[in-house]
Design an enzyme around this catalytic site. Structure first.
Site, PDB file in Angstrom:
ATOM      1  N   LYS A  76     -86.201  45.483  86.314  1.00  0.00           N
ATOM      2  CA  LYS A  76     -86.420  44.035  86.279  1.00  0.00           C
ATOM      3  C   LYS A  76     -87.793  43.638  86.808  1.00  0.00           C
ATOM      4  O   LYS A  76     -88.307  42.582  86.458  1.00  0.00           O
ATOM      5  CB  LYS A  76     -85.296  43.321  87.017  1.00  0.00           C
ATOM      6  CG  LYS A  76     -83.971  43.451  86.266  1.00  0.00           C
ATOM      7  CD  LYS A  76     -82.848  42.648  86.871  1.00  0.00           C
ATOM      8  CE  LYS A  76     -81.616  42.667  85.988  1.00  0.00           C
ATOM      9  NZ  LYS A  76     -80.956  43.992  85.948  1.00  0.00           N
TER      10      LYS A  76
HETATM   11  C1  PLP Z   1     -80.121  44.435  84.952  1.00  0.00           C
HETATM   12  C2  PLP Z   1     -79.879  45.906  84.870  1.00  0.00           C
HETATM   13  C3  PLP Z   1     -79.344  46.507  83.707  1.00  0.00           C
HETATM   14  C4  PLP Z   1     -78.888  45.710  82.499  1.00  0.00           C
HETATM   15  O1  PLP Z   1     -79.959  45.151  81.799  1.00  0.00           O
HETATM   16  P1  PLP Z   1     -79.694  43.974  80.702  1.00  0.00           P
HETATM   17  O2  PLP Z   1     -81.038  43.511  80.336  1.00  0.00           O
HETATM   18  O3  PLP Z   1     -78.891  42.929  81.434  1.00  0.00           O
HETATM   19  O4  PLP Z   1     -78.938  44.569  79.580  1.00  0.00           O
HETATM   20  C5  PLP Z   1     -79.207  47.889  83.690  1.00  0.00           C
HETATM   21  N1  PLP Z   1     -79.549  48.642  84.757  1.00  0.00           N
HETATM   22  C6  PLP Z   1     -80.064  48.104  85.890  1.00  0.00           C
HETATM   23  C7  PLP Z   1     -80.405  48.999  87.025  1.00  0.00           C
HETATM   24  C8  PLP Z   1     -80.258  46.724  85.986  1.00  0.00           C
HETATM   25  O5  PLP Z   1     -80.760  46.194  87.116  1.00  0.00           O
END
Ligand code: PLP
Length: 475
Positions: free
Chosen positions: A120
């Site tokens: 993120k």
């Molecule tokens: C947010 C997250 C996901 C999922 O990603 P999306 O964009 O919501 O599909 C997967 N793995 C981790 C570690 C995350 O923080």
């Protein structure tokens, strides 16, 4: 480049107009009117670019209301090796999203080397700098209100800390995050970061955020904003690393690759879909879920059957514990031929708690044109995958990445490189790694002892009026 709503009833907007917002007024999600198309010559020109130059080459095709030199400066300030520094020993931080070869045609694409050790950071760091720029240009300020169970909140805080014109009020369930996650957030001493530990669970935090956001008068008066996963800026920033990963494992544009994506809200893999629509030679987009398999079910059956919060499992890959995939509407809009009326009809059902079936209209037959395949993983398989990755490749992967790797191996085709997106570093989910391997994962040196740092947070009840009063008192 203008942006339209997936439900077809909101006026088109510019990039800066939708940057700070969430849903379109008609309840839909924003998408560009058309996807920019890249030629073979464009791909060749991008092939050896640095991450920041590649990001500019891609984002400048989506952004036409920020002058190019300003956009370039914002991107250069964001994608720096010292921000994405936590590489594995054989990787170069200057790659920003380095790859790691596991075996022939199988790679990790490391997206979690930023400040909070989760992918993120890739988009959120850019959003922080874009928000600051647009707010200052328009003489505005914003108070970001959010709820988090861990990853999103810390990525938002590290992106927004110290930014002019921005305050962050982040609600998290008191004593429910891991010690490491709590320490990451609560050790921030910046004046513009307000951590509110709520007596309750994540859903209680979420309910408070919804109640405050639904109070239109309060929201306008106190400039309440959000950085949730439907934000277009986050999606478009994620498109870049699909290109970076593609160029890292190919040497000409005739080659195709596949990506396996640990998925929850469908934001990450939606960016892969957009990269493919722009002309990136992608063979398969492998959607990997955990026990919360609403997306796996759709890609296997054509039936989208969101579950209620009460039917969401709490798993050892918690950032994928979702019952409704908030970005999925973006892909379905494309699948139904960008028909806003149709999308509005489908989500009318979803919003009232029902499901939909895309077999009848023949839409599901078209799914193969888009390259999507899927699979799911459970706790035992996740643990097994972590152990196998350690013994076979000498690599420790986190629980989310393990879900991606497990499903990737089910779909891998000889001769087509498969890149598994590494969405978090194992250090972030220490307990699960100890369960799988018997030893704690390595932690980036700079984060050793983070649990012992002084913490700044306020404990409050899940009381909407009290939390509104707290925001007013601190703005
Ligand atoms: C947010 C997250 C996901 C999922 O990603 P999306 O964009 O919501 O599909 C997967 N793995 C981790 C570690 C995350 O923080």
């Amino acid at each position: 480049m203008k942006y339209i709503s997936t439900r077809g009833q909101s006026p088109a907007q510019t990039f800066s107009q939708i940057l700070l917002g969430g849903l379109a007024p008609d309840g839909g999600l924003y998408l560009p009117e058309t996807y920019p198309q890249l030629s073979d010559a464009d791909l060749t020109a991008m092939r050896n670019m640095s991450y920041a130059d590649l990001a500019f080459a891609i984002l400048s095709r989506f952004v036409d209301d920020i002058p190019a030199p300003d956009l370039k400066a914002i991107i250069d300030k964001t994608y720096r090796p010292d921000v994405y520094a936590y590489t594995r020993p054989s990787q170069q931080a200057s790659d920003i999203t380095p790859t790691l070869k596991l075996e022939d045609d199988l790679y990790l694409l490391s997206l979690s080397n930023g400040p909070t050790l989760a992918f993120k950071d890739m988009a959120m760091q850019l959003l922080g700098n874009l928000f600051e720029y647009v707010l200052s240009r328009e003489g505005k300020t914003t108070n970001i209100l959010g709820a988090t169970s861990g990853d999103t909140g810390s990525a938002a805080e590290y992106a927004m800390r110290g930014k002019k014109g921005i305050r962050v009020f982040m609600l998290s369930p008191h004593k429910k995050m891991s010690r490491f996650q709590a320490a990451q957030m609560f050790s921030l001493q910046d004046d513009n970061i307000y951590n509110i530990a709520v007596n309750g669970v994540f859903d209680d935090c979420q309910d408070v955020v919804k109640a405050v956001s639904n109070d239109a008068v309060f929201k306008a008066q106190h400039k309440i904003g959000a950085v949730n996963s439907i934000n277009w800026g986050r999606i478009v920033a994620q498109v870049v690393y699909y290109f970076k990963g593609y160029f890292a494992v190919t040497d000409n544009n005739a080659q195709k690759v596949s990506f396996a994506v640990p998925s929850g809200n469908f934001g990450n893999v939606c960016a892969g879909h957009i990269a493919r629509m722009m002309g990136l030679p992608i063979n398969q987009l492998v959607v990997a879920t955990n026990e919360n398999d609403v997306l796996d079910e759709f890609f296997k059956t054509g039936i989208y059957r969101p579950r209620g919060a009460a039917n969401t499992y709490h798993t050892s890959s918690p950032s994928m514990d979702i019952s409704k995939a908030s970005n999925f509407e973006r892909f379905v809009f494309d699948l139904v031929g960008r028909d806003g009326d149709k999308t509005r009809e489908l989500w009318g059902a979803v919003d009232s708690g029902a499901s939909f079936d895309l077999n009848a209209d023949g839409f599901f037959n078209k799914i193969s044109h888009y390259g999507f395949v899927s699979g799911s993983s459970n706790h035992a398989q996740r643990m097994q995958t972590i152990r196998e990755a350690a013994s076979r490749y000498d690599v420790v992967v986190d629980t989310h990445t393990a879900d991606g790797l497990k499903v990737a191996l089910e779909h891998k085709i000889a001769g087509v490189p498969m890149l598994v997106l590494e969405t978090a570093l194992p250090a972030k989910f220490e307990d699960a790694i100890i369960e799988a391997l018997g030893t704690a994962p390595e932690r980036p040196v700079a984060l050793n002892g983070i649990e012992a740092l002084p913490q700044k947070f306020s404990v409050m009840d899940a009381d909407v009026e009290a939390i509104k009063a707290y925001i007013v008192a601190n703005t």
